[in-house]
Design a protein around this motif. Structure first.
Motif, PDB file in Angstrom:
ATOM      1  N   UNK A  25     -27.750 -69.974 -74.507  1.00  0.00           N
ATOM      2  CA  UNK A  25     -27.638 -71.408 -75.126  1.00  0.00           C
ATOM      3  C   UNK A  25     -26.962 -72.339 -73.848  1.00  0.00           C
ATOM      4  N   UNK A  26     -26.034 -71.680 -73.034  1.00  0.00           N
ATOM      5  CA  UNK A  26     -25.522 -72.636 -72.088  1.00  0.00           C
ATOM      6  C   UNK A  26     -26.360 -72.803 -70.954  1.00  0.00           C
ATOM      7  N   UNK A  27     -26.871 -71.608 -70.736  1.00  0.00           N
ATOM      8  CA  UNK A  27     -27.818 -71.470 -69.581  1.00  0.00           C
ATOM      9  C   UNK A  27     -28.950 -72.750 -69.679  1.00  0.00           C
ATOM     10  N   UNK A  28     -29.667 -72.634 -71.194  1.00  0.00           N
ATOM     11  CA  UNK A  28     -30.661 -73.734 -71.325  1.00  0.00           C
ATOM     12  C   UNK A  28     -30.078 -75.006 -71.082  1.00  0.00           C
ATOM     13  N   UNK A  29     -28.858 -75.440 -71.507  1.00  0.00           N
ATOM     14  CA  UNK A  29     -28.261 -76.621 -71.366  1.00  0.00           C
ATOM     15  C   UNK A  29     -28.050 -77.076 -69.898  1.00  0.00           C
ATOM     16  N   UNK A  48     -30.494 -83.037 -82.252  1.00  0.00           N
ATOM     17  CA  UNK A  48     -31.428 -84.238 -81.723  1.00  0.00           C
ATOM     18  C   UNK A  48     -32.311 -83.612 -80.709  1.00  0.00           C
ATOM     19  N   UNK A  49     -32.714 -82.496 -80.851  1.00  0.00           N
ATOM     20  CA  UNK A  49     -33.925 -82.125 -79.962  1.00  0.00           C
ATOM     21  C   UNK A  49     -33.155 -81.645 -78.425  1.00  0.00           C
ATOM     22  N   UNK A  98     -30.920 -79.410 -75.747  1.00  0.00           N
ATOM     23  CA  UNK A  98     -30.094 -78.155 -75.517  1.00  0.00           C
ATOM     24  C   UNK A  98     -28.554 -78.698 -75.546  1.00  0.00           C
ATOM     25  N   UNK A  99     -28.251 -79.574 -74.798  1.00  0.00           N
ATOM     26  CA  UNK A  99     -26.732 -80.178 -74.710  1.00  0.00           C
ATOM     27  C   UNK A  99     -26.079 -80.524 -76.064  1.00  0.00           C
ATOM     28  N   UNK A 100     -27.051 -81.017 -77.001  1.00  0.00           N
ATOM     29  CA  UNK A 100     -26.590 -81.235 -78.150  1.00  0.00           C
ATOM     30  C   UNK A 100     -26.366 -79.912 -78.906  1.00  0.00           C
ATOM     31  N   UNK A 101     -26.881 -79.044 -78.890  1.00  0.00           N
ATOM     32  CA  UNK A 101     -26.555 -78.018 -79.570  1.00  0.00           C
ATOM     33  C   UNK A 101     -25.456 -76.803 -78.960  1.00  0.00           C
ATOM     34  N   UNK A 102     -24.994 -77.423 -77.834  1.00  0.00           N
ATOM     35  CA  UNK A 102     -23.652 -76.716 -77.535  1.00  0.00           C
ATOM     36  C   UNK A 102     -22.480 -77.683 -77.617  1.00  0.00           C
ATOM     37  N   UNK A 103     -22.839 -78.718 -78.396  1.00  0.00           N
ATOM     38  CA  UNK A 103     -21.750 -79.460 -78.807  1.00  0.00           C
ATOM     39  C   UNK A 103     -21.275 -80.496 -78.107  1.00  0.00           C
ATOM     40  N   UNK A 141     -23.860 -67.387 -88.741  1.00  0.00           N
ATOM     41  CA  UNK A 141     -23.228 -69.009 -88.635  1.00  0.00           C
ATOM     42  C   UNK A 141     -24.200 -70.185 -87.623  1.00  0.00           C
ATOM     43  N   UNK A 142     -24.570 -69.269 -86.463  1.00  0.00           N
ATOM     44  CA  UNK A 142     -25.473 -69.984 -85.511  1.00  0.00           C
ATOM     45  C   UNK A 142     -26.867 -69.911 -85.597  1.00  0.00           C
ATOM     46  N   UNK A 143     -27.430 -69.681 -86.726  1.00  0.00           N
ATOM     47  CA  UNK A 143     -28.843 -69.483 -87.181  1.00  0.00           C
ATOM     48  C   UNK A 143     -29.670 -70.619 -86.772  1.00  0.00           C
ATOM     49  N   UNK A 144     -28.950 -71.918 -87.393  1.00  0.00           N
ATOM     50  CA  UNK A 144     -29.685 -73.347 -87.423  1.00  0.00           C
ATOM     51  C   UNK A 144     -29.932 -73.677 -86.116  1.00  0.00           C
ATOM     52  N   UNK A 145     -28.544 -73.327 -85.395  1.00  0.00           N
ATOM     53  CA  UNK A 145     -28.524 -73.741 -83.773  1.00  0.00           C
ATOM     54  C   UNK A 145     -29.614 -72.964 -83.028  1.00  0.00           C
ATOM     55  N   UNK A 146     -29.597 -71.809 -83.271  1.00  0.00           N
ATOM     56  CA  UNK A 146     -30.504 -70.888 -82.450  1.00  0.00           C
ATOM     57  C   UNK A 146     -32.002 -71.036 -82.706  1.00  0.00           C
ATOM     58  N   UNK A 147     -32.274 -71.347 -84.276  1.00  0.00           N
ATOM     59  CA  UNK A 147     -33.675 -71.828 -84.358  1.00  0.00           C
ATOM     60  C   UNK A 147     -34.140 -73.070 -83.732  1.00  0.00           C
ATOM     61  N   UNK A 148     -33.302 -73.911 -83.669  1.00  0.00           N
ATOM     62  CA  UNK A 148     -33.720 -75.167 -83.120  1.00  0.00           C
ATOM     63  C   UNK A 148     -33.641 -75.159 -81.664  1.00  0.00           C
ATOM     64  N   UNK A 149     -32.791 -74.320 -81.033  1.00  0.00           N
ATOM     65  CA  UNK A 149     -32.986 -74.110 -79.531  1.00  0.00           C
ATOM     66  C   UNK A 149     -34.146 -73.336 -79.214  1.00  0.00           C
ATOM     67  N   UNK A 150     -34.600 -72.368 -80.114  1.00  0.00           N
ATOM     68  CA  UNK A 150     -36.021 -71.721 -79.806  1.00  0.00           C
ATOM     69  C   UNK A 150     -37.073 -72.555 -79.856  1.00  0.00           C
TER      70      UNK A 150
END
Length: 401
Positions: free
Chosen positions: A156-160, A262-263, A265-270, A134-143
């Protein structure tokens, strides 16, 4: 016109390290045992029998289908609709959201939301490896914008958190102070998985999970359950429950927007899910962030709590560190955030978390939270999020108000 919705009964188990607790006969403490304990407590708190519940929503993340039925059969078997709910870490609040919808829409006068989790020790892992995650798209974008680390959640949260440090000058100490606060709050919570207080140096010096997040700033895996009984205004009146009832005066659930990608890290954690859900609740309730005295929010990691100060409107972007330094989110400050100890110290059995938050806030609004009681509580705010994604925000007030 939508019906009013009230919390009339709450109950929860103590949250435990996975596998630690056993039953009196020495058998493993399993999810039916958890559900029986929390559900019985919630019904007793409401002063009603299970036979008066017309619908039930049961949340869990790790389990087989119809585990919700198996759990509630410990209370009784009355043939009512039982809906199994899974929405990652916001599962419990999603079950409550659905139960409230049933009452708000006139489909039921009394509904039960119950959540539980029986977890494996250690970091969260996947169960099904033969299909898209389920998080594949989120993780790819974060990478694409951050170094890769596994397990994913602290990454994810540490990167944010790192992103906030780079943009606003937030320090590792700001995050550590949030862990310090929540562990200190949990000392007075008998239901908390941990009840130990630490110094700031101990928080900072504990094992690094993903810089700047150390172990004592991360929520643990947990076993446990919580339950909430919801009812309509007519049900409350007929059962003379106004003295203990708590009204849901605003509630919203959001899922990911395109802007989540949106590019940042905070966007990807909601971030945008949180912002929009809070805005909807403030508009519906007529309350703003300054009108709440106590808040239970989703501090799966200290970085998330800090970012939520801004997403929920407690302060402007970039000012969360100052709230921490000023002690604005603990006793004696403007708000008391996570008086229960939060996910970091109380524990995080995924399906139960949101309902345990509601349980704590109900006790706070009733003035029955014991040594954790916040002075002068007239309104409470709850926030629960699951990545991939769903955010649920709820505003609560005493019924007689």
């Amino acid at each position: 016109m939508a019906n009013k919705v009230y919390v009339i009964g709450v109950g929860m188990t103590k949250f435990e390290k996975p596998g630690r607790r056993t039953n009196d006969d020495g058998s493993p403490w399993d999810y039916p045992d958890m559900a029986r304990e929390s559900g019985t407590a919630a019904l007793a708190d409401a002063g009603i029998a299970y036979s008066e519940v017309q619908q039930a929503y049961v949340g869990y993340v790790y389990g087989e289908s119809t585990s919700g039925q198996r759990a509630l059969y410990e209370l009784d078997m009355t043939g009512i609709p039982i809906i199994n709910v899974n929405n990652n870490c916001s599962t419990g609040s999603t079950a409550m959201f659905l139960a409230a919808q049933a009452i708000r829409g006139g489909l039921a006068d009394c509904a039960l939301a119950l959540g539980f989790e029986k977890m494996q020790p250690g970091s969260l892992g996947t169960v099904w490896d033969d299909r898209e995650q389920p998080l594949a798209n989120h993780l790819q974008a974060l990478a694409e914008i951050s170094e890769v680390l596994f397990p994913p959640a602290p990454w994810m949260f540490g990167a944010a958190g790192r992103e906030h440090m780079k943009e606003y000058g937030t320090t590792a100490e700001h995050f550590a102070k949030i862990g310090l606060k929540n562990h200190r709050h949990s000392v007075n919570n008998a239901n908390s998985q941990f009840q130990d207080e630490y110094t700031l140096d101990q928080i900072l010096d504990s094992r690094m999970i993903y810089d700047p997040l150390t172990k004592l700033q991360c929520s643990p895996t947990s076993d446990g359950s919580a339950a909430v009984v919801l009812a309509s205004e007519d049900f409350v009146d007929r059962h003379q429950l106004a003295g203990q009832a708590v009204e849901i005066v605003g509630q919203a659930m959001t899922t990911d927007f395109r802007s989540s990608f949106d590019g940042t890290c905070k966007g990807l954690i909601g971030h945008d899910m949180n912002v929009q859900a809070a805005r909807q609740v403030y508009e519906e309730s007529g309350l703003g962030a300054d009108d709440f005295q106590v808040i239970e929010l989703h501090d799966c990691f200290s970085a998330n709590e800090l970012l939520l100060y801004e997403a929920l409107g407690l302060c402007a972007p970039g000012e969360a560190g100052r709230l921490v330094d000023d002690g604005a989110t603990t006793y004696g400050g403007k708000w008391v955030v996570n008086p229960s100890g939060g996910l970091i110290s109380k524990g995080h059995p995924l399906g139960a978390t949101g309902l345990a938050q509601c349980t704590e806030l109900t006790w706070q609004l009733r003035g029955t939270a014991g040594p954790r009681q916040v002075d002068g509580v007239t309104a409470a705010l709850q926030h629960n999020i699951g990545l991939g994604g769903a955010a649920v925000v709820t505003a609560l007030q005493r019924a007689e108000r």
